[in-house]
Design an enzyme around this catalytic site. Structure first.
Site, PDB file in Angstrom:
ATOM      1  N   ASN A  80       3.999 -15.436   9.933  1.00 16.32           N
ATOM      2  CA  ASN A  80       4.227 -14.057   9.497  1.00 16.32           C
ATOM      3  C   ASN A  80       4.397 -13.252  10.785  1.00 16.32           C
ATOM      4  O   ASN A  80       3.431 -13.026  11.512  1.00 16.32           O
ATOM      5  CB  ASN A  80       3.022 -13.597   8.691  1.00 16.32           C
ATOM      6  CG  ASN A  80       3.164 -12.244   8.046  1.00 16.32           C
ATOM      7  OD1 ASN A  80       2.165 -11.661   7.641  1.00 16.32           O
ATOM      8  ND2 ASN A  80       4.367 -11.707   7.933  1.00 16.32           N
ATOM      9  N   GLN A  92       7.276  -7.588   9.815  1.00 17.19           N
ATOM     10  CA  GLN A  92       6.787  -6.219   9.912  1.00 17.19           C
ATOM     11  C   GLN A  92       6.954  -5.724  11.351  1.00 17.19           C
ATOM     12  O   GLN A  92       6.840  -6.505  12.313  1.00 17.19           O
ATOM     13  CB  GLN A  92       5.304  -6.100   9.506  1.00 17.19           C
ATOM     14  CG  GLN A  92       5.054  -5.913   8.033  1.00 17.19           C
ATOM     15  CD  GLN A  92       5.074  -7.212   7.262  1.00 17.19           C
ATOM     16  OE1 GLN A  92       4.695  -8.260   7.786  1.00 17.19           O
ATOM     17  NE2 GLN A  92       5.504  -7.172   6.007  1.00 17.19           N
ATOM     18  N   ASN A 103       7.717  -2.012   7.146  1.00 21.47           N
ATOM     19  CA  ASN A 103       8.400  -3.163   6.586  1.00 21.47           C
ATOM     20  C   ASN A 103       9.822  -3.246   7.145  1.00 21.47           C
ATOM     21  O   ASN A 103      10.323  -2.289   7.738  1.00 21.47           O
ATOM     22  CB  ASN A 103       8.438  -3.054   5.060  1.00 21.47           C
ATOM     23  CG  ASN A 103       7.065  -3.173   4.443  1.00 21.47           C
ATOM     24  OD1 ASN A 103       6.290  -4.049   4.806  1.00 21.47           O
ATOM     25  ND2 ASN A 103       6.751  -2.295   3.503  1.00 21.47           N
ATOM     26  N   CYS A 118      -1.698  -5.022   6.624  1.00 18.87           N
ATOM     27  CA  CYS A 118      -1.082  -6.298   6.974  1.00 18.87           C
ATOM     28  C   CYS A 118      -2.135  -7.128   7.671  1.00 18.87           C
ATOM     29  O   CYS A 118      -2.471  -6.875   8.830  1.00 18.87           O
ATOM     30  CB  CYS A 118       0.133  -6.097   7.878  1.00 18.87           C
ATOM     31  SG  CYS A 118       0.940  -7.651   8.349  1.00 18.87           S
ATOM     32  N   GLY A 119      -2.679  -8.095   6.953  1.00 20.34           N
ATOM     33  CA  GLY A 119      -3.805  -8.856   7.473  1.00 20.34           C
ATOM     34  C   GLY A 119      -3.492  -9.661   8.708  1.00 20.34           C
ATOM     35  O   GLY A 119      -4.269  -9.691   9.673  1.00 20.34           O
ATOM     36  N   ASN A 151      -2.709  -1.981  -0.050  1.00 18.03           N
ATOM     37  CA  ASN A 151      -1.354  -2.035  -0.603  1.00 18.03           C
ATOM     38  C   ASN A 151      -1.433  -2.765  -1.944  1.00 18.03           C
ATOM     39  O   ASN A 151      -2.367  -3.528  -2.195  1.00 18.03           O
ATOM     40  CB  ASN A 151      -0.377  -2.711   0.368  1.00 18.03           C
ATOM     41  CG  ASN A 151      -0.887  -4.052   0.882  1.00 18.03           C
ATOM     42  OD1 ASN A 151      -1.944  -4.526   0.477  1.00 18.03           O
ATOM     43  ND2 ASN A 151      -0.141  -4.669   1.758  1.00 18.03           N
ATOM     44  N   HIS A 208      -0.979  -5.321  -5.018  1.00 17.61           N
ATOM     45  CA  HIS A 208      -0.729  -6.755  -5.188  1.00 17.61           C
ATOM     46  C   HIS A 208      -0.869  -7.152  -6.647  1.00 17.61           C
ATOM     47  O   HIS A 208      -1.747  -6.656  -7.362  1.00 17.61           O
ATOM     48  CB  HIS A 208      -1.730  -7.588  -4.373  1.00 17.61           C
ATOM     49  CG  HIS A 208      -1.464  -7.597  -2.913  1.00 17.61           C
ATOM     50  ND1 HIS A 208      -0.652  -8.538  -2.314  1.00 17.61           N
ATOM     51  CD2 HIS A 208      -1.888  -6.782  -1.932  1.00 17.61           C
ATOM     52  CE1 HIS A 208      -0.600  -8.296  -1.022  1.00 17.61           C
ATOM     53  NE2 HIS A 208      -1.346  -7.236  -0.754  1.00 17.61           N
ATOM     54  N   ASN A 225       3.448  -6.168  -3.922  1.00 17.46           N
ATOM     55  CA  ASN A 225       3.538  -7.517  -3.379  1.00 17.46           C
ATOM     56  C   ASN A 225       3.226  -8.492  -4.516  1.00 17.46           C
ATOM     57  O   ASN A 225       2.240  -8.301  -5.234  1.00 17.46           O
ATOM     58  CB  ASN A 225       2.532  -7.708  -2.249  1.00 17.46           C
ATOM     59  CG  ASN A 225       2.771  -6.758  -1.098  1.00 17.46           C
ATOM     60  OD1 ASN A 225       3.585  -7.009  -0.224  1.00 17.46           O
ATOM     61  ND2 ASN A 225       2.050  -5.641  -1.090  1.00 17.46           N
ATOM     62  N   GLU A 282       6.857 -10.297  -0.518  1.00 19.58           N
ATOM     63  CA  GLU A 282       6.278  -9.074   0.013  1.00 19.58           C
ATOM     64  C   GLU A 282       7.144  -7.857  -0.282  1.00 19.58           C
ATOM     65  O   GLU A 282       8.362  -7.900  -0.123  1.00 19.58           O
ATOM     66  CB  GLU A 282       6.057  -9.187   1.525  1.00 19.58           C
ATOM     67  CG  GLU A 282       4.943 -10.134   1.921  1.00 19.58           C
ATOM     68  CD  GLU A 282       4.469  -9.890   3.339  1.00 19.58           C
ATOM     69  OE1 GLU A 282       4.238  -8.708   3.694  1.00 19.58           O
ATOM     70  OE2 GLU A 282       4.343 -10.866   4.097  1.00 19.58           O
ATOM     71  N   ARG A 283       6.477  -6.802  -0.662  1.00 14.72           N
ATOM     72  CA  ARG A 283       7.134  -5.519  -0.894  1.00 14.72           C
ATOM     73  C   ARG A 283       7.850  -5.068   0.378  1.00 14.72           C
ATOM     74  O   ARG A 283       7.249  -4.893   1.420  1.00 14.72           O
ATOM     75  CB  ARG A 283       6.081  -4.484  -1.311  1.00 14.72           C
ATOM     76  CG  ARG A 283       6.592  -3.083  -1.542  1.00 14.72           C
ATOM     77  CD  ARG A 283       5.473  -2.121  -1.881  1.00 14.72           C
ATOM     78  NE  ARG A 283       4.514  -1.978  -0.786  1.00 14.72           N
ATOM     79  CZ  ARG A 283       3.616  -0.991  -0.710  1.00 14.72           C
ATOM     80  NH1 ARG A 283       3.542  -0.094  -1.674  1.00 14.72           N
ATOM     81  NH2 ARG A 283       2.775  -0.926   0.302  1.00 14.72           N
ATOM     82  N   CYS A 315       0.963 -14.190   4.199  1.00 17.09           N
ATOM     83  CA  CYS A 315       0.656 -12.784   3.933  1.00 17.09           C
ATOM     84  C   CYS A 315      -0.856 -12.659   3.832  1.00 17.09           C
ATOM     85  O   CYS A 315      -1.465 -13.166   2.888  1.00 17.09           O
ATOM     86  CB  CYS A 315       1.327 -12.317   2.643  1.00 17.09           C
ATOM     87  SG  CYS A 315       0.932 -10.610   2.182  1.00 17.09           S
ATOM     88  N   GLY A 316      -1.464 -11.990   4.825  1.00 19.62           N
ATOM     89  CA  GLY A 316      -2.909 -11.884   4.852  1.00 19.62           C
ATOM     90  C   GLY A 316      -3.468 -11.071   3.704  1.00 19.62           C
ATOM     91  O   GLY A 316      -4.429 -11.482   3.035  1.00 19.62           O
ATOM     92  N   GLY A 355      -2.037 -10.565   0.925  1.00 18.63           N
ATOM     93  CA  GLY A 355      -1.761 -11.333  -0.289  1.00 18.63           C
ATOM     94  C   GLY A 355      -2.795 -12.419  -0.526  1.00 18.63           C
ATOM     95  O   GLY A 355      -3.183 -12.688  -1.675  1.00 18.63           O
TER      96      GLY A 355
END
Length: 276
Positions: free
Chosen positions: A12, A45, A64, A73-74, A154, A156, A187, A205-206, A214-215, A217
């Protein structure tokens, strides 16, 4: 010419600019142009490090690839924390985002553990367009149905599936992202539980599309799996780019994410070459 880093967490990937010493003319259009994988540097990102507000060590602004701003964003959180921690010779830093403060600590073996904060489970918090049970959304498309939703800063939605490899993610992902039940888009995760402590996951991902990891996610997936009684509170989440160890802590409802970080390369760029 502005220095940049290309970093990633499990594939990512992020373009990182440092604006702590002074503001940079980064617009949504410029961020989108730089994020383009054919005409720019390319990333999932676009990250700008900004001066730390009181109580934090750095502010992380996330965009994004379409230029829209993201709240969490993890994988980027771990990357930015590692940069700041190495600068300071510290083992713990606090990264602030528009969604709140995220404490991150260094662990042995090159791993970093981020406290992604509490999962938000109310329909207004996700947010959803109307009052429905976030554990069972009335949403279905093709082979998937009945997702659970939550916010990790965000929005999910997680679909739990039996045949992970039969899901046409690139076909249904964008349609689900833009479904009317998600006023801010969402997401979309597709998860297959393999054992009480392991699951497979892929995320549409959105604003970014299909990514290797995706962290946030993965955070949503462990929360929604526990809510459904499918896993324990600690599980390894395997994504195309690798594994994250996730824990939904019972004591305070915070979600902990452990994984690696990496720098792919560094360079310089001319912001003026990417529009206005």
């Amino acid at each position: 010419m502005i220095p940049f880093r290309k970093m990633h967490g499990l594939g990512n990937d992020f373009v990182v600019l440092d604006a702590r010493a002074g503001a940079l003319p980064v617009t949504p259009a410029r961020a989108a142009a730089i994020a383009d994988r054919h005409f720019g540097i390319g990333c999932d990102q676009f990250i700008v490090m900004e001066p730390p507000p009181a109580g934090a060590d750095v502010f992380m602004r996330i965009r994004n690839p379409d230029g829209s701003e993201a709240g969490a964003c993890g994988n980027a959180t771990r990357c930015i924390a590692a940069l700041v921690a190495d600068e300071r010779g510290a083992d713990r830093v606090v990264v602030r985002t528009i969604a709140g403060d995220l404490p991150v600590e260094r662990l042995p073996g090159g791993l970093w553990r981020a406290d992604m904060g509490p999962a938000r489970l109310g329909w207004r918090e996700v947010p959803l367009a109307r009052e429905v049970d976030t554990l069972h959304l009335p949403l279905a498309l093709g082979p998937v149905a009945d997702p659970a939703a939550c916010s990790m800063g965000n929005p999910h939605a997680t679909f739990f599936v039996d045949d992970f490899d039969a899901i046409p993610v690139t076909e249904i992902g964008p349609r689900l992202e833009h479904d009317a039940i998600f006023p801010d888009r969402a997401n979309i995760g597709f998860a297959q539980v393999l054992a009480p402590d392991r699951m497979r996951l892929v995320i549409w991902e959105r604003g970014a599309g299909l990514t290797l990891a995706c962290g946030s996610g993965a955070c949503a997936a462990i929360v929604n799996a526990v809510r459904r009684g499918l896993t324990g509170r600690r599980a390894t989440v395997t994504m195309p780019g690798g594994d994250l160890v996730m824990e939904w802590r019972e004591s305070d409802g915070h979600v902990l994410m452990t994984g690696p970080v990496a720098t792919a390369f560094t360079g310089t760029l001319d912001l003026g070459a990417y529009g206005s």
